[in-house]
Design an enzyme around this catalytic site. Structure first.
Site, short mmCIF file in Angstrom:
data_model
loop_
_atom_site.label_atom_id
_atom_site.label_comp_id
_atom_site.label_asym_id
_atom_site.label_seq_id
_atom_site.Cartn_x
_atom_site.Cartn_y
_atom_site.Cartn_z
N THR A 264 -15.06 -0.89 -14.81
CA THR A 264 -14.99 -1.97 -13.84
C THR A 264 -15.29 -3.30 -14.53
O THR A 264 -16.13 -3.38 -15.42
CB THR A 264 -15.95 -1.75 -12.64
N SER A 265 -14.56 -4.34 -14.09
CA SER A 265 -14.67 -5.65 -14.78
C SER A 265 -15.90 -6.42 -14.32
O SER A 265 -16.22 -7.47 -14.85
CB SER A 265 -13.41 -6.47 -14.49
N ASN B 219 -16.83 1.06 -20.78
CA ASN B 219 -15.65 0.26 -20.44
C ASN B 219 -14.75 0.13 -21.68
O ASN B 219 -15.19 0.32 -22.81
CB ASN B 219 -16.10 -1.13 -19.96
N LEU B 220 -13.49 -0.25 -21.43
CA LEU B 220 -12.59 -0.41 -22.59
C LEU B 220 -13.05 -1.57 -23.45
O LEU B 220 -13.01 -1.54 -24.67
CB LEU B 220 -11.17 -0.66 -22.08
N GLN C 87 -15.09 2.12 -6.40
CA GLN C 87 -14.37 0.98 -5.82
C GLN C 87 -12.90 1.36 -5.65
O GLN C 87 -12.14 0.63 -5.03
CB GLN C 87 -14.47 -0.24 -6.73
N ALA D 245 -11.92 5.59 -21.21
CA ALA D 245 -12.77 6.48 -20.40
C ALA D 245 -12.53 7.95 -20.72
O ALA D 245 -13.47 8.76 -20.73
CB ALA D 245 -12.51 6.22 -18.91
N HIS E 178 -14.55 0.90 -0.98
CA HIS E 178 -13.45 0.00 -0.64
C HIS E 178 -12.37 0.71 0.16
O HIS E 178 -11.25 0.20 0.28
CB HIS E 178 -12.82 -0.58 -1.93
N TYR F 117 0.83 -1.22 0.00
CA TYR F 117 0.00 0.00 0.00
C TYR F 117 0.85 1.27 0.00
O TYR F 117 0.46 2.29 -0.56
CB TYR F 117 -1.01 -0.03 1.17
N1 APR Z 1 -10.97 3.15 -19.94
C1 APR Z 1 -12.07 2.44 -19.56
N2 APR Z 1 -12.00 1.20 -19.02
C2 APR Z 1 -10.77 0.66 -18.86
C3 APR Z 1 -9.58 1.34 -19.23
C4 APR Z 1 -9.72 2.64 -19.79
N3 APR Z 1 -8.65 3.34 -20.19
N4 APR Z 1 -8.52 0.53 -18.96
C5 APR Z 1 -9.04 -0.60 -18.41
N5 APR Z 1 -10.38 -0.53 -18.36
C6 APR Z 1 -11.34 -1.52 -17.86
C7 APR Z 1 -10.93 -2.95 -18.09
O1 APR Z 1 -11.42 -3.41 -19.34
C8 APR Z 1 -11.59 -3.69 -16.91
O2 APR Z 1 -12.89 -4.14 -17.29
O3 APR Z 1 -11.39 -1.36 -16.45
C9 APR Z 1 -11.73 -2.60 -15.85
C10 APR Z 1 -10.78 -2.82 -14.67
O4 APR Z 1 -11.18 -4.02 -14.04
P1 APR Z 1 -10.40 -4.47 -12.70
O5 APR Z 1 -8.93 -4.38 -12.95
O6 APR Z 1 -10.99 -5.79 -12.28
O7 APR Z 1 -10.74 -3.34 -11.64
P2 APR Z 1 -12.10 -3.17 -10.81
O8 APR Z 1 -13.27 -3.68 -11.59
O9 APR Z 1 -12.12 -1.78 -10.33
O10 APR Z 1 -11.84 -4.17 -9.56
C11 APR Z 1 -12.83 -4.17 -8.57
O11 APR Z 1 -11.48 -5.67 -7.24
O12 APR Z 1 -9.40 -6.25 -6.51
C12 APR Z 1 -10.57 -5.64 -6.14
O13 APR Z 1 -10.82 -3.98 -4.52
C13 APR Z 1 -10.33 -4.20 -5.79
O14 APR Z 1 -11.74 -2.30 -6.23
C14 APR Z 1 -11.14 -3.44 -6.82
C15 APR Z 1 -12.18 -4.44 -7.24
#
Ligand code: APR
Ligand code: ZN
Length: 233
Positions: free
Chosen positions: A173-174, A198-199, A89, A216, A106, A54
């Protein structure tokens, strides 16, 4: 009838500010094991390693700047006729740096938390094991981050907002982690329109009425201009 917009953001909105995502190709979870750095047990077994993880992210986040996606959401929140609730998140403070107010479900890298008395204070740039709590002086300071297996923050107020949403938008977010990944279903239950920005398609893309794919920094400002009835500047 509410015209409330509820937005959920994930790591993807901070990606173009230089902060890593978790599950993309070389995301954080490809470099670290969750059970080593993001669970209460990891912190108990090796607080030094968890603080190190962290500390690196806190330094990177403090040096990063909001991008046009963050700024567009702050502009929407400032100019939209009804409420715009941003739930994130993310544990960086890029939404705040762009002038938006946001609900951190989070936790936040900028906060430290005392696991004895629950006191929160501004985290020093680097934290170490047995960090003293400024309030109860116990050596029980920890990062104010919701780890896997812990309960996300502010869930009651988030559910209340979702019940009043006319529009729910998930950005960057994924859709892999609950309860955040379930928000779209809660919004749909009350008849909200739902959009995923999303991407690429998330694992829950099919739950949304509409999907918009691209970075984004491009898609979010265009969407906000549409909502505010502005011609693209
Ligand atoms: N613009 C838009 N979307 C994007 C970009 C971008 N430039 N780059 C990546 N992405 C998308 C990816 O396609 C993916 O679907 O952002 C998403 C990121 O997904 P994760 O890495 O899983 O992040 P997140 O969904 O925020 O994770 C949720 O999981 O590990 C825990 O606590 C942690 O808050 C986190 C939670
Ligand atoms: Zn304390």
């Amino acid at each position: 009838m509410h015209n409330k917009i509820v937005i959920l953001t994930g790591a993807g909105i901070s990606a173009e500010s230089g902060l890593g995502t978790f599950r993309d190709e070389n995301g954080l979870w490809s470099k670290y094991k969750i059970e080593d750095v993001a669970t209460p047990k990891a912190f108990k077994n090796n607080p030094q390693r968890v603080h190190q993880f962290y500390n690196e992210r806190r330094k990177q986040a403090r040096e990063s700047l909001p991008n046009s996606g963050h700024h567009a959401l702050a502009r929407l929140q400032a100019n939209y006729a009804d409420e715009v609730i941003i739930v994130t998140q993310n544990v960086d403070s890029l939404h705040e740096k762009s002038g938006a107010t946001v609900i951190h479900m989070h936790g936040e890298l900028d906060n430290a938390l005392c696991s004895s008395c629950g006191f929160r204070w501004k985290a020093p740039l680097e934290m170490f094991p047995e960090e003293f709590c400024p309030k109860c002086t116990s050596p029980t300071g920890r990062p104010d981050i919701v780890w896997f297996g812990e309960v996300p923050y502010k869930m009651d107020s988030i559910s209340k907002h979702l019940l009043e949403a006319s529009l729910f938008v998930a950005i960057g977010t994924s859709g892999e982690v609950y309860p955040a990944a379930g928000f779209v279903q809660e919004a749909k239950l009350v008849g909200a329109y739902t959009i995923e920005i999303n991407l690429e398609p998330s694992s829950i893309a099919s739950n949304f009425a509409e999907t918009r794919f691209g970075p984004a920094t491009k898609i979010v400002p265009a969407w906000v201009n549409e909502i505010l009835g502005k011609s693209p500047s």
